[in-house]
Design a protein around this motif. Structure first.
Motif, PDB file in Angstrom:
ATOM      1  N   ARG A  93       0.834  -1.208   0.000  1.00  0.00           N
ATOM      2  CA  ARG A  93       0.000   0.000   0.000  1.00  0.00           C
ATOM      3  C   ARG A  93       0.862   1.250   0.000  1.00  0.00           C
ATOM      4  N   GLY A  94       1.971   1.185   0.740  1.00  0.00           N
ATOM      5  CA  GLY A  94       2.897   2.315   0.737  1.00  0.00           C
ATOM      6  C   GLY A  94       3.494   2.548  -0.635  1.00  0.00           C
ATOM      7  N   LEU A  95       3.811   1.463  -1.335  1.00  0.00           N
ATOM      8  CA  LEU A  95       4.313   1.555  -2.706  1.00  0.00           C
ATOM      9  C   LEU A  95       3.281   2.241  -3.599  1.00  0.00           C
ATOM     10  N   GLN A  96       2.047   1.809  -3.507  1.00  0.00           N
ATOM     11  CA  GLN A  96       0.989   2.377  -4.341  1.00  0.00           C
ATOM     12  C   GLN A  96       0.794   3.865  -4.046  1.00  0.00           C
ATOM     13  N   LYS A  97       0.862   4.208  -2.780  1.00  0.00           N
ATOM     14  CA  LYS A  97       0.692   5.617  -2.394  1.00  0.00           C
ATOM     15  C   LYS A  97       1.843   6.463  -2.916  1.00  0.00           C
ATOM     16  N   GLU A  98       3.070   5.940  -2.760  1.00  0.00           N
ATOM     17  CA  GLU A  98       4.241   6.671  -3.248  1.00  0.00           C
ATOM     18  C   GLU A  98       4.135   6.930  -4.745  1.00  0.00           C
ATOM     19  N   PHE A  99       3.731   5.930  -5.482  1.00  0.00           N
ATOM     20  CA  PHE A  99       3.666   6.067  -6.934  1.00  0.00           C
ATOM     21  C   PHE A  99       2.461   6.880  -7.385  1.00  0.00           C
ATOM     22  N   ALA A 100       1.446   6.955  -6.556  1.00  0.00           N
ATOM     23  CA  ALA A 100       0.249   7.712  -6.942  1.00  0.00           C
ATOM     24  C   ALA A 100       0.447   9.210  -6.777  1.00  0.00           C
ATOM     25  N   TYR A 101       1.219   9.595  -5.770  1.00  0.00           N
ATOM     26  CA  TYR A 101       1.304  11.020  -5.449  1.00  0.00           C
ATOM     27  C   TYR A 101       2.640  11.668  -5.781  1.00  0.00           C
ATOM     28  N   ARG A 102       3.619  10.880  -6.184  1.00  0.00           N
ATOM     29  CA  ARG A 102       4.925  11.482  -6.471  1.00  0.00           C
ATOM     30  C   ARG A 102       5.042  11.730  -7.965  1.00  0.00           C
ATOM     31  N   SER A 103       5.401  12.919  -8.319  1.00  0.00           N
ATOM     32  CA  SER A 103       5.530  13.251  -9.740  1.00  0.00           C
ATOM     33  C   SER A 103       6.712  12.503 -10.333  1.00  0.00           C
ATOM     34  N   THR A 104       6.550  12.109 -11.576  1.00  0.00           N
ATOM     35  CA  THR A 104       7.612  11.365 -12.239  1.00  0.00           C
ATOM     36  C   THR A 104       8.591  12.303 -12.930  1.00  0.00           C
ATOM     37  N   VAL A 105       9.865  12.055 -12.726  1.00  0.00           N
ATOM     38  CA  VAL A 105      10.918  12.870 -13.339  1.00  0.00           C
ATOM     39  C   VAL A 105      11.302  12.286 -14.690  1.00  0.00           C
ATOM     40  N   SER A 106      11.308  10.958 -14.773  1.00  0.00           N
ATOM     41  CA  SER A 106      11.848  10.290 -15.954  1.00  0.00           C
ATOM     42  C   SER A 106      10.777   9.842 -16.950  1.00  0.00           C
ATOM     43  N   GLY A 107       9.533   9.785 -16.502  1.00  0.00           N
ATOM     44  CA  GLY A 107       8.469   9.257 -17.348  1.00  0.00           C
ATOM     45  C   GLY A 107       8.157   7.806 -17.059  1.00  0.00           C
ATOM     46  N   THR A 108       9.052   7.101 -16.351  1.00  0.00           N
ATOM     47  CA  THR A 108       8.853   5.701 -15.978  1.00  0.00           C
ATOM     48  C   THR A 108       9.230   5.515 -14.513  1.00  0.00           C
ATOM     49  N   LYS A 109       8.368   4.841 -13.796  1.00  0.00           N
ATOM     50  CA  LYS A 109       8.673   4.511 -12.408  1.00  0.00           C
ATOM     51  C   LYS A 109       8.964   3.018 -12.300  1.00  0.00           C
ATOM     52  N   ILE A 110       9.909   2.677 -11.448  1.00  0.00           N
ATOM     53  CA  ILE A 110      10.361   1.295 -11.286  1.00  0.00           C
ATOM     54  C   ILE A 110      10.297   0.925  -9.810  1.00  0.00           C
ATOM     55  N   TYR A 111       9.797  -0.263  -9.541  1.00  0.00           N
ATOM     56  CA  TYR A 111       9.927  -0.769  -8.177  1.00  0.00           C
ATOM     57  C   TYR A 111      10.513  -2.175  -8.219  1.00  0.00           C
ATOM     58  N   ILE A 112      11.419  -2.431  -7.276  1.00  0.00           N
ATOM     59  CA  ILE A 112      12.121  -3.708  -7.173  1.00  0.00           C
ATOM     60  C   ILE A 112      11.711  -4.356  -5.861  1.00  0.00           C
ATOM     61  N   VAL A 113      11.138  -5.546  -5.952  1.00  0.00           N
ATOM     62  CA  VAL A 113      10.700  -6.280  -4.765  1.00  0.00           C
ATOM     63  C   VAL A 113      11.651  -7.452  -4.535  1.00  0.00           C
ATOM     64  N   ASP A 114      12.454  -7.364  -3.491  1.00  0.00           N
ATOM     65  CA  ASP A 114      13.399  -8.433  -3.175  1.00  0.00           C
ATOM     66  C   ASP A 114      12.706  -9.500  -2.334  1.00  0.00           C
ATOM     67  N   GLU A 115      13.038 -10.763  -2.589  1.00  0.00           N
ATOM     68  CA  GLU A 115      12.401 -11.899  -1.906  1.00  0.00           C
ATOM     69  C   GLU A 115      10.885 -11.810  -2.040  1.00  0.00           C
ATOM     70  N   ALA A 116      10.446 -11.640  -3.270  1.00  0.00           N
ATOM     71  CA  ALA A 116       9.027 -11.430  -3.544  1.00  0.00           C
ATOM     72  C   ALA A 116       8.162 -12.617  -3.123  1.00  0.00           C
ATOM     73  N   ASP A 117       8.742 -13.805  -3.041  1.00  0.00           N
ATOM     74  CA  ASP A 117       7.971 -14.979  -2.616  1.00  0.00           C
ATOM     75  C   ASP A 117       7.581 -14.912  -1.150  1.00  0.00           C
ATOM     76  N   LYS A 118       8.112 -13.917  -0.407  1.00  0.00           N
ATOM     77  CA  LYS A 118       7.776 -13.766   1.007  1.00  0.00           C
ATOM     78  C   LYS A 118       6.620 -12.795   1.236  1.00  0.00           C
ATOM     79  N   MET A 119       5.946 -12.394   0.163  1.00  0.00           N
ATOM     80  CA  MET A 119       4.759 -11.570   0.337  1.00  0.00           C
ATOM     81  C   MET A 119       3.660 -12.375   1.013  1.00  0.00           C
ATOM     82  N   THR A 120       2.942 -11.744   1.935  1.00  0.00           N
ATOM     83  CA  THR A 120       1.753 -12.392   2.481  1.00  0.00           C
ATOM     84  C   THR A 120       0.710 -12.503   1.375  1.00  0.00           C
TER      85      THR A 120
END
Length: 325
Positions: A93-120
């Motif tokens: 949810r924090g990721l979604q909020k960050e990407f929803a309200y932060r203006s993009t400088v480059s035109g593309t936003k990237i998120y990297i999820v480490d150990e993604a298999d550990k998501m609930t």
């Protein structure tokens, strides 16, 4: 960090660089493979290449955007890793909020999820919705040792990139070129899947000491069992040995494999090559079945450790097995 600076994984690099050249970068990737195979480095290299304004299919490494990615302070790049034992829904949810309200400088936003298999389950379902309904140009990179552990719906909406272990020969050559101890290198490349992981193990706290202890216990168990038992009691008084006991058993398994090979007359590609003289003298003193059963016993004791067996009893049991008592 650039694609060319990463050793191995040439197939992965070709896929990613072709997508950059053809403007066909996927909106989501699953970087799946064993730890130490360069997944994190490749994720950073891809992020840099996407943002780099100098090269079309790689990162120059020196421009402002490349340096911001390297230092993890690029405004359009976000990293997520487990909070404790899992990645929780509040993090997504924090990721979604960050990407929803932060203006993009480059035109593309990237998120990297480490150990993604550990998501609930809740976090994974929340991420799935974000994958399905991005509000703008977004690239997701999900890093995992087991991509099959992710929700099937996440797998189907992502491009799967498989990372394979580097050959032991190539890892050995590279680490020896860097000046690491041959004795440690030969062990590390058999315990890891990539050169980064092997290097980290070699440079880690206590690896050389654990290897030396394994050799000492192996020697003493064959000729001076009471001394070996006393060493176990003394060493296990230090909590760090209890924590490193799985590694010690891994090293003993490698030693036992060497004893099997020597017994069979094969002295090429041994791990404990620096111990060959005394190992050759002992390998034929017992039946081949003794060394094979020792490996089986070590694997069984590792399983017991995972179920919280007493460390001292586990190690003493291993030494009795080696002695043939």
């Amino acid at each position: 960090m650039s694609f060319q600076s990463i050793r191995g994984q040439n197939r992965v690099k070709r896929i990613l660089q072709n997508s950059l050249l053809n403007n066909s970068v996927s909106h989501a990737y699953i970087f799946s493979g064993p730890a130490g195979t360069g997944r994190k480095a490749m994720a950073l290299a891809l992020a840099q290449a996407i943002y780099c304004k100098v090269l079309p299919d790689d990162a120059c490494g020196v421009c402002l955007d490349c340096r911001k990615v390297l230092h993890r302070n690029h405004p359009d790049l976000l990293f997520i890793e487990p909070d404790g034992s899992s990645i929780k829904i509040d993090q997504i949810r924090g990721l979604q909020k960050e990407f929803a309200y932060r203006s993009t400088v480059s035109g593309t936003k990237i998120y990297i999820v480490d150990e993604a298999d550990k998501m609930t389950v809740q976090a994974a379902n929340s991420l799935l919705k974000f994958l399905e309904e991005p509000a703008f140009s977004v690239v997701a990179i999900l890093i995992t040792e087991n991509g099959h552990a992710l929700l099937p719906t996440i797998q189907s909406r992502s491009q799967w990139i498989s990372f394979t272990p580097m050959s032991r020969k190539e890892m050995t050559e590279l680490l020896l070129e860097e000046g690491h101890s041959p004795a440690l290198v030969h062990c590390a490349v058999h315990l890891t899947a990539g050169v980064d992981a092997a290097r980290e193990l070699i440079q880690g706290n206590g690896f050389a000491e654990i290897r030396s202890l394994g050799v000492q216990l192996a020697k003493d168990s064959l000729t001076r069992l009471p001394t070996a038992m006393l060493t176990v009691q003394q060493k296990l008084g230090k909590s760090e040995l209890s924590e490193q006991l799985p590694l010690l058993l891994d090293l003993l398994i490698l030693w036992l494999k060497d004893m099997v090979q020597i017994h069979l007359g094969n002295k090429n590609n041994l791990v404990y090559i620096d111990q060959l003289d005394w190992m050759s003298g002992q390998a034929l003193s017992k039946e081949l079945s003794h060394w094979v059963s020792g490996m089986d016993r070590a694997v069984e004791l590792q399983k017991r450790l995972r179920y919280h067996a007493n460390p001292q009893l586990v190690l003493e049991n291993m030494l009795l097995q080696l002695r043939g008592v």
